[in-house]
Design a protein around this motif. Structure first.
Motif, short mmCIF file in Angstrom:
data_model
loop_
_atom_site.label_atom_id
_atom_site.label_comp_id
_atom_site.label_asym_id
_atom_site.label_seq_id
_atom_site.Cartn_x
_atom_site.Cartn_y
_atom_site.Cartn_z
N ARG A 1 0.85 -1.18 0.00
CA ARG A 1 0.00 0.00 0.00
C ARG A 1 0.88 1.23 0.00
O ARG A 1 2.10 1.14 0.19
N PHE A 2 0.25 2.37 -0.20
CA PHE A 2 1.01 3.62 -0.28
C PHE A 2 1.86 3.84 0.97
O PHE A 2 3.08 3.99 0.90
N ASN A 3 1.20 3.80 2.11
CA ASN A 3 1.93 4.03 3.35
C ASN A 3 2.90 2.90 3.66
O ASN A 3 3.89 3.11 4.35
N GLY A 4 2.60 1.74 3.15
CA GLY A 4 3.53 0.63 3.31
C GLY A 4 4.85 0.95 2.63
O GLY A 4 5.92 0.75 3.19
N LEU A 5 4.76 1.49 1.43
CA LEU A 5 5.96 1.89 0.71
C LEU A 5 6.67 3.04 1.41
O LEU A 5 7.88 3.08 1.52
N MET A 6 5.86 3.97 1.91
CA MET A 6 6.42 5.10 2.66
C MET A 6 7.29 4.59 3.80
O MET A 6 8.42 5.06 4.00
N ARG A 7 6.76 3.64 4.54
CA ARG A 7 7.49 3.11 5.69
C ARG A 7 8.69 2.29 5.24
O ARG A 7 9.73 2.29 5.89
N ALA A 8 8.53 1.62 4.12
CA ALA A 8 9.60 0.73 3.65
C ALA A 8 10.80 1.52 3.13
O ALA A 8 11.94 1.10 3.29
N ILE A 9 10.51 2.65 2.50
CA ILE A 9 11.59 3.43 1.91
C ILE A 9 11.94 4.59 2.82
O ILE A 9 11.16 5.52 2.99
N PRO A 10 13.13 4.56 3.39
CA PRO A 10 13.54 5.50 4.42
C PRO A 10 13.28 6.97 4.12
O PRO A 10 12.44 7.59 4.73
N GLY A 11 13.97 7.55 3.17
CA GLY A 11 13.97 9.01 3.08
C GLY A 11 12.96 9.62 2.13
O GLY A 11 13.01 10.81 1.87
N VAL A 12 12.04 8.83 1.62
CA VAL A 12 11.15 9.36 0.59
C VAL A 12 10.07 10.25 1.20
O VAL A 12 9.57 9.98 2.29
N SER A 13 9.75 11.30 0.49
CA SER A 13 8.69 12.20 0.94
C SER A 13 7.37 11.76 0.32
O SER A 13 7.34 11.04 -0.68
N HIS A 14 6.29 12.21 0.95
CA HIS A 14 4.96 11.90 0.47
C HIS A 14 4.84 12.24 -1.03
O HIS A 14 4.40 11.44 -1.84
N ARG A 15 5.26 13.42 -1.31
CA ARG A 15 5.16 13.92 -2.68
C ARG A 15 5.96 13.10 -3.68
O ARG A 15 5.46 12.73 -4.76
N MET A 16 7.19 12.81 -3.33
CA MET A 16 8.07 12.08 -4.25
C MET A 16 7.55 10.67 -4.51
O MET A 16 7.62 10.17 -5.63
N LEU A 17 7.02 10.04 -3.47
CA LEU A 17 6.49 8.70 -3.66
C LEU A 17 5.31 8.73 -4.63
O LEU A 17 5.19 7.89 -5.52
#
Lengths: 131, 131
Positions: B46-62
């Motif tokens: 899921r979106f937030n799953g990826l957010m948590r998985a990828i350390p430095g990524v911002s909401h926007r960039m993802l």
DNA sequence: CAGCATCCGTAAGGATACTG
DNA sequence: CAGTATCCTTACGGATGCTG
């Protein structure tokens, strides 16, 4: 596209990718890839040789790229004390080892180029449907 | 480093790399590589799953990265009409095919990481000699 | 010819707040 | 939770001119 929620919540392995990200930053440089690609099939090249070989690169960017690659031990720099001066750039052993995985990627790129373009076309079609 | 001038003038093959450059632009995206890497080992996220998985990524960039990958047919997006909403991202067949050359690169990265760091150390040592 | 320094425009990218 | 839009800062990257 709407579907029903699945049961599996999905779990990600976030450990090995962190160190990977550091390297990606290094490799994910358009000009660097171009330089390595050209040097891999040319023994050695001079500065202006690379300039001519790589279409859109600027004087400045080529300099920066070469310094970066040299710094990372990917390319070697050899200066000749002649007039006019001459500098040869060549791949180091490390640089040559990078050639293989890079060419794998190049092969993939060429192989799936049309698929990507088709996907884009399809994507644009769906976007146009929102008018 | 000074050496004597060689005789061979060096010649470059500048043809096949041009089309390659187009793709490099596409692949040479740190976040995109991260996303593909994570999705390759997780079925779907899921979106937030990826957010948590990828350390430095911002909401926007993802968001931007996912849209780009989706556009190129690398990832598929599946929305569920639940509350709260849920969106699953997964690799397409094309995306999975990209996994292989990408992991080649990852292997190389892990394999030569220390060499690169050593080269940098050496480079810095030589730079310090100019003081 | 090779390389460095300077200036300057652009856009990549983070933080934040708002909608569904 | 997922996504969009806005603002604002930075550094990426091009053009130019000067040195060895």
């Amino acid at each position: 596209m709407i579907a029903e929620p699945p049961v599996a919540p999905a779990s990600g392995t976030a450990s090995e990718c962190k160190a990977l990200g550091q390297i990606i930053d290094r490799i994910a440089d358009k000009w660097a890839v171009m330089v390595v690609g050209h040097l891999s099939q040319a023994e050695s090249l001079r500065f202006n040789g690379l300039m001519r070989a790589i279409p859109g690169v600027s004087h400045r960017m080529l300099t920066l790229t070469l310094r970066g690659l040299q710094r990372d031990g990917i390319v070697s720099r050899t200066a000749f004390a002649t007039i006019p001066p001459r500098v040869d750039y060549a791949l180091t052993a490390l640089g040559r080892s990078l050639t293989e995985p890079l060419s794998q990627l190049a092969l993939w790129a060429g192989d799936h180029q049309s698929e990507i373009e088709a996907a884009r076309q399809h994507y644009n079609d769906e976007a146009a449907r929102d008018d």
